[in-house]
Design a protein around this motif. Structure first.
Motif, PDB file in Angstrom:
ATOM      1  N   ALA A 172       0.813  -1.218   0.000  1.00 37.99           N
ATOM      2  CA  ALA A 172       0.000   0.000   0.000  1.00 37.99           C
ATOM      3  C   ALA A 172       0.849   1.272   0.000  1.00 37.99           C
ATOM      4  O   ALA A 172       0.466   2.285  -0.598  1.00 37.99           O
ATOM      5  N   ASP A 212       2.168   1.252  -3.828  1.00 39.51           N
ATOM      6  CA  ASP A 212       1.035   2.172  -3.988  1.00 39.51           C
ATOM      7  C   ASP A 212      -0.237   1.460  -4.442  1.00 39.51           C
ATOM      8  O   ASP A 212      -1.038   2.022  -5.195  1.00 39.51           O
ATOM      9  N   VAL A 213      -0.435   0.238  -3.974  1.00 44.29           N
ATOM     10  CA  VAL A 213      -1.653  -0.516  -4.270  1.00 44.29           C
ATOM     11  C   VAL A 213      -2.346  -0.825  -2.941  1.00 44.29           C
ATOM     12  O   VAL A 213      -1.836  -1.610  -2.136  1.00 44.29           O
ATOM     13  N   ARG A 217      -9.145  -1.120  -1.856  1.00 43.89           N
ATOM     14  CA  ARG A 217      -9.511   0.161  -2.453  1.00 43.89           C
ATOM     15  C   ARG A 217      -9.079   0.208  -3.924  1.00 43.89           C
ATOM     16  O   ARG A 217      -9.907   0.341  -4.819  1.00 43.89           O
ATOM     17  N   THR A 218      -7.770   0.073  -4.184  1.00 45.48           N
ATOM     18  CA  THR A 218      -7.294   0.051  -5.560  1.00 45.48           C
ATOM     19  C   THR A 218      -7.826  -1.173  -6.290  1.00 45.48           C
ATOM     20  O   THR A 218      -8.224  -1.096  -7.453  1.00 45.48           O
TER      21      THR A 218
END
Length: 462
Positions: A172, A212-213, A217-218
């Motif tokens: 994340a 950044d995943v 949510r993503t």
């Protein structure tokens, strides 16, 4: 061979007065001669109690015997069979309550410094990584997604890659390592020199990592299994949701969770005057709690210039933090206020913290954990002036994954329900580490990741 009763080889450390002003590593570790000398103290027990108390069951006598012979490469090979992160574990594991706590030599003398020896071997392996590339088995055509790049996720990914699986980690945050990068301070665990290179060792096994995943949510766990085509998912997303006391004044400016405070300092380098991330410690900081996170927060606040105080509702004998961390904190001038509990955070007319109202406690009967329950001394209220309060009261898993994954049960604390091998209530989905247990230790998370890797292998081999 050293004689029984030979004193434990001391480890070099930064001077307390100097290190309390910087973020460089406190413990400097052994050199080759010191490591060999300490390794020679090991009795090489036929029934190694130390190994039984290691959550991942490293062959401790085996690697120490090779180290005593000067065979550091052999020692590294022995550790690598069971541990993916020896440099990390050698620095942050609670050895006094695990391997070293079970050392036979420790019954009458000082136990072997197993953690410091593991650290030495792990650091040697990092320095010699280029010449130690291992042959990997051919890929077996099966794909596994790992949610989270903390110790559980890294351990699970390593073992699966060695078994021939195509593994991809989804993280994340913008940096890989989970709690290793956002939770543990630089002065205990260097990020670029140790964590980043341990991560590179995992990547060298063919593990792919995407940052950044935010799973939930993503993309969701269902997306990973259905749309992305993974055959199994391991959830090692940790426990990053902070707890508060629920007392008056916790919404004042200057009250932080230790999680936020340490993330700013560790992941975003807020201690660096050139960093873009702000951090506020005021002139006097009160840290509430007695665990390792509290020690990390109070020692970080001290280094950032605050007069830092620990407030803990039990006595020093009940402190859950590592003995070494408490010792280092005291050396650095941290004030410990034992048998003290906050009941209200006090604010000024502008909504900023000006102090904490506390009560004195005394110990009553033991609770379900075996520790004596603290009881309030009536009429003992007093104030501690401060401008920052940091709550280090533990964390729980973020409910995001649960709320977006059908059939995934959690318990009343929000932790994912999983068996000893990491199998959850959702077929094809496994979990381990703090996401299952709540906040615990790096080595326990690693052990859970390794068990889950074995269970995933069994599942996908059916």
């Amino acid at each position: 061979m050293a004689k029984i009763g030979t004193p434990r080889t001391p480890v070099r450390e930064q001077d307390p007065a100097l290190r309390a002003t910087n973020f460089e590593e406190v413990c400097l570790g052994y050199d080759a001669e010191e490591a060999r000398r300490e390794a020679e103290r090991c009795l090489n027990c036929k029934v190694p109690r130390c190994q039984g108390q290691c959550p991942v069951h490293v062959d401790i006598p085996g690697f120490i015997a090779r180290l005593a012979e000067g065979d550091v490469a052999g020692a590294a090979d022995v550790i690598a069979r069971d541990s993916s992160l020896p440099s990390v574990c050698g620095r942050v594991c609670p050895q006094e309550s695990q391997c070293e706590g079970a050392c036979v030599l420790g019954v009458k003398f000082e136990p072997v410094a197993i953690g410091k020896l593991e650290r030495y071997v792990g650091d040697w392996a990092i320095a010699n990584a280029a010449s130690r590339r291992q042959e990997l088995p051919p890929r077996n055509g099966k794909r596994v997604a790992i949610v989270g790049s903390g110790p559980a996720g890294l351990a699970c990914a390593s073992d699966l890659a060695r078994l021939g699986y195509e593994v991809k980690i989804f993280e994340a945050l913008h940096k890989v390592g989970g709690v290793l990068v956002y939770g543990i301070p630089e002065f205990r665990l260097p990020k670029e020199r140790i964590v980043a290179r341990e991560v590179e060792a995992v990547k060298s096994l063919g593990v792919e990592i995407e940052t950044d995943v935010v799973v939930g949510r993503t993309m969701t766990v269902d997306d990973l299994l259905d749309r992305e085509g993974f055959d199994a998912v391991f959830i090692g997303s940790g426990a990053g949701l902070p707890r508060f006391m629920g007392i008056e004044g916790e919404n004042l400016n200057g009250v932080f969770s230790a999680n936020e405070f340490l993330t700013r300092a560790n992941l975003m380098h807020a201690y660096d005057e050139h960093a873009d991330t702000p951090i506020y410690t005021g002139k006097r900081a009160v840290i509430v709690g007695g665990g390792n996170v509290a020690m990390d927060a109070v020692r970080t606040a001290k280094r950032l210039g605050a007069d830092a105080v620990i407030v803990y509702r039990r006595s020093e004998a009940e402190l859950p933090a590592r003995v070494e961390e408490v010792h280092h904190a005291k050396q650095e001038g941290i004030d410990f206020r034992m048998l003290t509990n906050p009941v209200r955070v006090l604010g000024d007319e502008n909504g900023w913290v000006r102090g904490v109202e506390c009560v004195q406690m005394e110990l009553g009967e033991p609770d379900e954990s075996g520790r004596r329950s603290p009881v309030v001394k009536e009429g003992s209220n007093f104030e501690i002036p401060c401008d920052v309060v940091i709550m280090a009261l533990g964390t729980s898993p973020n409910p995001l994954i649960k709320s977006t994954t059908d059939g995934l049960d959690t318990n009343r604390r929000g932790c994912i329900v999983a068996d000893e091998e990491g199998r959850t209530t959702r077929r094809g989905v496994f979990a381990g580490g703090d996401a299952v247990t709540g906040a615990a230790t790096v080595i326990l998370a690693m052990g859970a990741g390794r068990k889950a890797a074995h269970a995933i292998h069994e599942y996908l081999s059916e």
